[in-house]
Scaffold this active site. Sequence first.
Site, PDB file in Angstrom:
ATOM      1  N   LYS A 151     -12.076  -4.327  20.970  1.00 55.63           N
ATOM      2  CA  LYS A 151     -11.591  -3.067  21.515  1.00 55.63           C
ATOM      3  C   LYS A 151     -11.453  -3.161  23.039  1.00 55.63           C
ATOM      4  CE  LYS A 151     -12.903   1.869  21.211  1.00 55.63           C
ATOM      5  NZ  LYS A 151     -13.939   2.775  20.658  1.00 55.63           N
ATOM      6  N   SER A 226     -11.932   6.299  18.043  1.00 54.82           N
ATOM      7  CA  SER A 226     -11.213   5.707  19.159  1.00 54.82           C
ATOM      8  C   SER A 226     -10.923   4.209  18.992  1.00 54.82           C
ATOM      9  CB  SER A 226     -12.005   5.916  20.452  1.00 54.82           C
ATOM     10  OG  SER A 226     -13.277   5.298  20.399  1.00 54.82           O
ATOM     11  N   SER A 227     -11.515   3.570  17.975  1.00 55.34           N
ATOM     12  CA  SER A 227     -11.236   2.137  17.755  1.00 55.34           C
ATOM     13  C   SER A 227      -9.991   1.965  16.898  1.00 55.34           C
ATOM     14  CB  SER A 227     -12.444   1.461  17.091  1.00 55.34           C
ATOM     15  OG  SER A 227     -13.633   1.699  17.805  1.00 55.34           O
ATOM     16  N   ILE A 247     -19.011   6.690  18.964  1.00 51.87           N
ATOM     17  CA  ILE A 247     -19.880   7.761  19.462  1.00 51.87           C
ATOM     18  C   ILE A 247     -19.714   9.050  18.659  1.00 51.87           C
ATOM     19  CG2 ILE A 247     -18.283   8.690  21.189  1.00 51.87           C
ATOM     20  CD1 ILE A 247     -20.720   9.108  23.025  1.00 51.87           C
ATOM     21  N   GLY A 248     -18.681   9.127  17.843  1.00 49.97           N
ATOM     22  CA  GLY A 248     -18.491  10.315  17.016  1.00 49.97           C
ATOM     23  C   GLY A 248     -17.656   9.993  15.793  1.00 49.97           C
ATOM     24  N   GLY A 249     -17.767   8.725  15.360  1.00 52.37           N
ATOM     25  CA  GLY A 249     -16.962   8.258  14.234  1.00 52.37           C
ATOM     26  C   GLY A 249     -15.902   7.261  14.639  1.00 52.37           C
ATOM     27  N   SER A 250     -15.993   6.719  15.862  1.00 53.62           N
ATOM     28  CA  SER A 250     -14.910   5.916  16.435  1.00 53.62           C
ATOM     29  C   SER A 250     -14.693   4.562  15.765  1.00 53.62           C
ATOM     30  CB  SER A 250     -15.145   5.703  17.933  1.00 53.62           C
ATOM     31  OG  SER A 250     -15.092   6.924  18.614  1.00 53.62           O
TER      32      SER A 250
END
Length: 568
Positions: A151, A226-227, A247-250
């Site tokens: 990433k 985000s990934s 951090i929140g499902g990334s």
Amino acid sequence: MDNVKHFLQGVELDNRTAALVTGAACGVGALVVLVRKVSSHQEAKDKIRRARTRRTESLQRAEQAVLQYKESHPMTDSAHIVTLSLSELTKQLKEGLLSPEDVFYSYMEKTLDVNKKLNCCTGILLESFDQLKTASSIKEGLLYGVPVSIKENIAYKNHDSSCGVIINLDQPVEKDSVLVEVLKRQGAIPFVKTNLPQGLLNYDCSNPIYGQTVNPHNLQKTSGGSSGGEGSLIGGGGSVLGLGSDIGGSIRIPASFCGIAGFKPTAGRLSSQGIRPIYRGQKSVLSSSGPMARDVDSLALCMQALLCDHMFSLDPTVPPLPFNTQIYQSSKPLRIGYLENDGYVQPSPSMARGIREVKALLEQAGHTLVPYSPLNISHAAHELMIKGVLADGATTLLQKLVGGPVDPCLRSQVLPYYFPKWLKKTLSFLLKPLSPRVSAIFSSICGDYISETIAHWRRCDIDVLLCPVIGPAYNFLYCDVLTYMMLYNLLNFPAGVVPVSTVTAEDEEELKHYKGVYQDLMDKSFKQAVSGGEGLPVAVQCVALPWQDELCLRFMKEVEQLIKQSRK
């Protein structure tokens, strides 16, 4: 009398002069502001142009290298190589049946092809061509000769880690992240960086620098964030193993959207040195780096490779806990909690169906399934998750966005962050009768839940938890606060995603009647986001208690195997 006239004329002249001077000063001030704004805008455009040029040049150089290799090695069966699982690939590399060169160029060619369709790469790591020349010296490494994607926010020497924000461009890092160093020590070859959303905190994958990444199964859908670049590249076949952050499902959202496996370890199990966050110091909702791949065995092998003495030496803050293969390979029956609806967000029809189907398979396989409900989920969402991630009212995030355009995927999300505190509180009060959750979110951006949850888990006497993961893949420009994902960052529980099905026509028909828990703006938005998903991947989420990463992976493997058996 004459003296008075002269005095008044002087005053009048002074007033005129003062007015002229004031007007001139205001004009100059406005001009300075305008010049600065134009200059800042131009600087942002120049930074974006340079970043895009670097990406284009790296892609072109890689393409030339691939063509040259193919001309000199016409017998290489690249189409076959990129179909091998990571386990098969490492075995054939160790036995000398495949060369690192054949594998590397096969994946480089596939990555270049996939990127043209999906726009998932931010640049080829040209240093990987030099690393390939010395690859044979690390044959004992667990990932010997394996090309690995990373990433964009994971540090690689002499490359930017921008997090998709313009202010971070033209700041190449001085050394590799610890995880990249360990990957290299284990014989892996990091070869490409992948795209992410502007500022990281988003379920889409777009930024003003590198543009929109799309889903490998449907180009009109997002790959997730985000990934998202990792999810898109691996789901499209361009990488056999990648590293993301969550951090929140990334990690888990792109894995769900793109039909691959992804694992968020317990925060602190892997080193975070060299993993760039959008802001530092936030300790309430923890970020964690982790692997993404086509299957669970690949995730386990990556964790085994990373959890080595070299990582523990490079980063002494990481507890020296090697991978426990015995737990991962265990076959003892499990006591499994299951959750179809958390009471905050009604799952889409395909999400709920995925849970029901996997639950039935697990019961048939001899496991015990126990109903489970999370504690006080609304309180956790508003008072702990949102206030934890945005503890400064999103001030730091907004500072990072200064000097450049805000990407469309982020615009509606950050708009309320700019509101003054009095307006947020007013909107929170006015929206309470109409949309309690949106009201609470406005309030949030102006007890010991973890211990309570563990105690609740113990009372239920469960080993692991089966629960929904967001899906199917969203349409572009949607972002909702969904508790199924960030809850396990807040709790710091390891969690992973396994693909189990695809969206059916029946799922789509049932979605037409979707109302939601609150029947508010967020429910309507979620319904719109997941609509039109027929044929897209459906996944489930597997969770364990902190530091029981191997047990979580073992549970994921069990689900994966049962799904494969059910399809035969």
